[in-house]
Design a protein around this motif. Structure first.
Motif, PDB file in Angstrom:
ATOM      1  N   SER A 277      28.674  25.309  68.824  1.00  0.00           N
ATOM      2  CA  SER A 277      29.854  25.401  67.960  1.00  0.00           C
ATOM      3  C   SER A 277      30.292  26.849  67.795  1.00  0.00           C
ATOM      4  O   SER A 277      31.492  27.138  67.738  1.00  0.00           O
ATOM      5  CB  SER A 277      29.555  24.779  66.594  1.00  0.00           C
ATOM      6  OG  SER A 277      29.299  23.394  66.709  1.00  0.00           O
TER       7      SER A 277
ATOM      8  N   CYS B  42      33.940  28.297  68.735  1.00  0.00           N
ATOM      9  CA  CYS B  42      34.752  29.033  67.761  1.00  0.00           C
ATOM     10  C   CYS B  42      35.259  30.346  68.355  1.00  0.00           C
ATOM     11  O   CYS B  42      36.408  30.748  68.125  1.00  0.00           O
ATOM     12  CB  CYS B  42      33.933  29.316  66.500  1.00  0.00           C
ATOM     13  SG  CYS B  42      33.678  27.884  65.436  1.00  0.00           S
TER      14      CYS B  42
ATOM     15  N   SER C  96      37.836  29.624  71.325  1.00  0.00           N
ATOM     16  CA  SER C  96      39.107  29.031  70.897  1.00  0.00           C
ATOM     17  C   SER C  96      39.909  29.934  69.973  1.00  0.00           C
ATOM     18  O   SER C  96      41.056  29.619  69.637  1.00  0.00           O
ATOM     19  CB  SER C  96      38.848  27.698  70.192  1.00  0.00           C
ATOM     20  OG  SER C  96      38.089  27.897  69.009  1.00  0.00           O
TER      21      SER C  96
ATOM     22  N   GLU D 208      38.892  27.180  59.101  1.00  0.00           N
ATOM     23  CA  GLU D 208      39.674  26.015  59.507  1.00  0.00           C
ATOM     24  C   GLU D 208      39.357  25.615  60.943  1.00  0.00           C
ATOM     25  O   GLU D 208      39.182  24.435  61.256  1.00  0.00           O
ATOM     26  CB  GLU D 208      41.165  26.310  59.371  1.00  0.00           C
ATOM     27  CG  GLU D 208      42.064  25.153  59.794  1.00  0.00           C
ATOM     28  CD  GLU D 208      43.538  25.505  59.742  1.00  0.00           C
ATOM     29  OE1 GLU D 208      44.358  24.611  60.044  1.00  0.00           O
ATOM     30  OE2 GLU D 208      43.866  26.665  59.413  1.00  0.00           O
ATOM     31  N   ASN D 209      39.247  26.585  61.817  1.00  0.00           N
ATOM     32  CA  ASN D 209      38.937  26.295  63.212  1.00  0.00           C
ATOM     33  C   ASN D 209      37.516  25.764  63.354  1.00  0.00           C
ATOM     34  O   ASN D 209      37.250  24.841  64.131  1.00  0.00           O
ATOM     35  CB  ASN D 209      39.114  27.557  64.056  1.00  0.00           C
ATOM     36  CG  ASN D 209      39.305  27.237  65.520  1.00  0.00           C
ATOM     37  OD1 ASN D 209      39.928  26.242  65.867  1.00  0.00           O
ATOM     38  ND2 ASN D 209      38.758  28.079  66.388  1.00  0.00           N
TER      39      ASN D 209
ATOM     40  N   ARG E 178      35.914  24.030  61.206  1.00  0.00           N
ATOM     41  CA  ARG E 178      35.918  22.640  60.734  1.00  0.00           C
ATOM     42  C   ARG E 178      36.464  21.701  61.804  1.00  0.00           C
ATOM     43  O   ARG E 178      35.952  20.595  62.000  1.00  0.00           O
ATOM     44  CB  ARG E 178      36.743  22.525  59.460  1.00  0.00           C
ATOM     45  CG  ARG E 178      36.026  23.054  58.219  1.00  0.00           C
ATOM     46  CD  ARG E 178      36.923  23.036  57.010  1.00  0.00           C
ATOM     47  NE  ARG E 178      36.172  23.387  55.798  1.00  0.00           N
ATOM     48  CZ  ARG E 178      36.726  23.853  54.695  1.00  0.00           C
ATOM     49  NH1 ARG E 178      38.053  24.019  54.637  1.00  0.00           N
ATOM     50  NH2 ARG E 178      35.985  24.147  53.645  1.00  0.00           N
ATOM     51  N   LYS E 179      37.497  22.126  62.514  1.00  0.00           N
ATOM     52  CA  LYS E 179      38.066  21.289  63.569  1.00  0.00           C
ATOM     53  C   LYS E 179      37.064  21.058  64.694  1.00  0.00           C
ATOM     54  O   LYS E 179      36.983  19.966  65.264  1.00  0.00           O
ATOM     55  CB  LYS E 179      39.325  21.944  64.128  1.00  0.00           C
ATOM     56  CG  LYS E 179      40.509  21.954  63.184  1.00  0.00           C
ATOM     57  CD  LYS E 179      41.698  22.658  63.818  1.00  0.00           C
ATOM     58  CE  LYS E 179      42.894  22.686  62.864  1.00  0.00           C
ATOM     59  NZ  LYS E 179      44.036  23.426  63.465  1.00  0.00           N
ATOM     60  N   LEU E 180      36.293  22.077  65.007  1.00  0.00           N
ATOM     61  CA  LEU E 180      35.403  22.003  66.164  1.00  0.00           C
ATOM     62  C   LEU E 180      34.081  21.325  65.870  1.00  0.00           C
ATOM     63  O   LEU E 180      33.389  20.888  66.779  1.00  0.00           O
ATOM     64  CB  LEU E 180      35.139  23.419  66.701  1.00  0.00           C
ATOM     65  CG  LEU E 180      36.357  24.123  67.295  1.00  0.00           C
ATOM     66  CD1 LEU E 180      36.053  25.587  67.549  1.00  0.00           C
ATOM     67  CD2 LEU E 180      36.794  23.439  68.576  1.00  0.00           C
TER      68      LEU E 180
ATOM     69  N   GLN F 246      33.689  18.870  63.217  1.00  0.00           N
ATOM     70  CA  GLN F 246      33.868  17.817  62.226  1.00  0.00           C
ATOM     71  C   GLN F 246      33.011  16.585  62.477  1.00  0.00           C
ATOM     72  O   GLN F 246      32.660  15.866  61.559  1.00  0.00           O
ATOM     73  CB  GLN F 246      35.335  17.416  62.152  1.00  0.00           C
ATOM     74  CG  GLN F 246      35.921  16.913  63.468  1.00  0.00           C
ATOM     75  CD  GLN F 246      37.396  16.599  63.344  1.00  0.00           C
ATOM     76  OE1 GLN F 246      37.898  16.432  62.232  1.00  0.00           O
ATOM     77  NE2 GLN F 246      38.091  16.531  64.461  1.00  0.00           N
TER      78      GLN F 246
END
Length: 424
Positions: free
Chosen positions: A201, A205, A208, A223-224, A226-228, A230
């Protein structure tokens, strides 16, 4: 293509391994064995991504043994024999260390083939499995091995590994990162105790994140992250131990009248998309654990299950949550469940016998029967719709399978029938 970050920054010493202090801390059993200089055959048992393979590599290096790694999903008996045949005593004076990952995928015959090489000292075996070894590993191998259980890494132990991964990538890429507050804690929490997944992860991060302008830092946002990550906390295999552990915890929490725990395990099942298992276990619990203490719960839960299956996920969570909380808050009785199991036990033990004539589906007698007539008394024609007559076979006519539970509903039924049967 470069290898994953988890491989590039793999620990080189025991002290660099994250977690497993119950095994590798100073004075702990496995640490003492490794420091003794003698290496027994071992089985490493635990979830993926927590250091089993890393430790095997470190052990091989520390004990001057040549490490050969095989995976149970693809290896064969021929692969094992080839390793032994190619072993050079000069290059590996202390023998070969065979690390067999996912040994549960080796069948019985393949596992048996390992025994001759273990016995003559050709190899020292370290096998790993994510499943309970006492169910999946051949007993003869277990009897010659020591089982060590590895555990998921706690978020507190994971944070330093996540921070180290970011530092490693800074050095590797020659960049500086601006990491938003909470990113490391979130990754450590969200990856469900899997160090490899957490480090993966971190790499995602970084890769990306927007490419920074010259002289600026690469921004790593919460925020990023959390998207990666979740879905990363879900470790779930419908055929593995984790599946049955969650189902067991789900039912035991409802049986134990703990709605918070029951909702937690329901959420884990639903997040994994396992609606059928959740509904099935919920129905079983309503019948087995609430049962006659609140008989109406059975059609109520059935209606909730039907609604859940009709609307599907994610809305299915609503009627299922209602039903789960209702089961938790209901009085409990397993009297009927215990009763049927007692009856089945007698049947399996051969305790049966001819059905009493009064209950048989006969309406005629042969010429050889001197006592003609079925003699069945129809209870609905009797006072209070009950009459004293024998229903069990003669051999077990006094057997007792059902005993009234101590809840209000069953005690009321007991009082009613005691009054009727005593003729009061």
């Amino acid at each position: 293509m470069s290898s994953p970050l988890a491989n590039r920054m793999r620990p080189q010493t025991i002290d660099e391994i994250v977690g497993q202090r119950h095994l590798l801390g100073k004075g702990m059993p496995l640490r003492n064995i490794l420091e003794s200089g003698e290496l027994p055959n071992m089985v490493f048992y635990g979830p993926p991504g927590i250091g089993k393979t890393t430790l095997a590599r470190i052990i091989a290096g520390n004990t001057k043994r040549r490490l050969h790694k095989l995976n149970g999903t693809s290896a064969s008996t021929a692969d094992i024999r080839a390793i032994v045949a190619q072993t050079n005593p000069i290059e590996a004076p202390n023998g070969v260390l065979l690390y067999l990952d996912e040994i549960q995928y080796f069948n019985k015959k393949q596992q048996q083939s390992l025994l001759e090489f273990i016995e003559d000292g050709s190899i020292t075996l370290i096998s790993s499995t994510t499943e309970n070894p006492y169910f999946y590993v051949y007993p003869a191998i277990l009897s010659r091995s020591t089982v060590f259980e590895f555990k998921s890494v706690s978020p507190q132990e994971m944070v330093p590994a996540v921070e180290r991964a970011f530092r490693f990538m800074e050095e590797e890429r020659g960049e500086q990162f601006e990491i938003e507050s909470g990113v490391c804690d979130y990754i450590a929490q969200a990856c469900g105790g899997d160090v490899r997944k957490a480090i993966g992860s971190v790499e995602l991060c970084v890769l990306s994140a927007p490419v920074p302008a010259p002289g600026e830092k690469r921004k790593i946002t919460l925020e990023n992250a959390r998207k990666l990550t979740q879905k990363s906390a879900m470790r779930y295999d419908r055929e593995g131990d984790e599946h049955y552990d969650i189902l067991s915890a789900f039912q035991k929490s409802m049986r134990g009248s703990d709605p918070n725990a029951a909702l937690h395990y329901l959420a884990r099942l639903l997040e994994a998309g396992d609606l059928p298992s959740a509904t099935r276990r919920l129905m079983v619990c309503a019948c087995e654990d609430v049962g006659l203490a609140y008989p109406m719960i059975i059609p109520i839960v059935k209606a909730a299950v039907d609604a859940a299956l009709q609307v599907g996920l994610p809305e299915a969570r609503i009627p299922l949550a209602d039903a789960v909380v209702l089961v938790c808050n209901s009085p409990k009785s397993n009297s009927a469940y215990v009763g049927i199991d007692r009856a089945i036990a007698d049947i399996r033990a051969g305790k049966t016998g001819p059905i009493p004539r009064t209950l048989q589906n006969k309406h005629y007698d042969g010429a050889d029967n001197p006592n003609k007539g079925q003699f069945y008394i129809y209870p609905q024609d009797c006072p209070n719709h009950w009459v004293n007559q024998q229903y069990l076979p003669d051999a077990i006519k006094n057997a007792v399978y059902y005993e009234y539970g101590d809840n209000k509903n069953e005690q009321a039924a007991r009082a009613y029938w005691e009054t009727i049967k005593r003729g009061k």
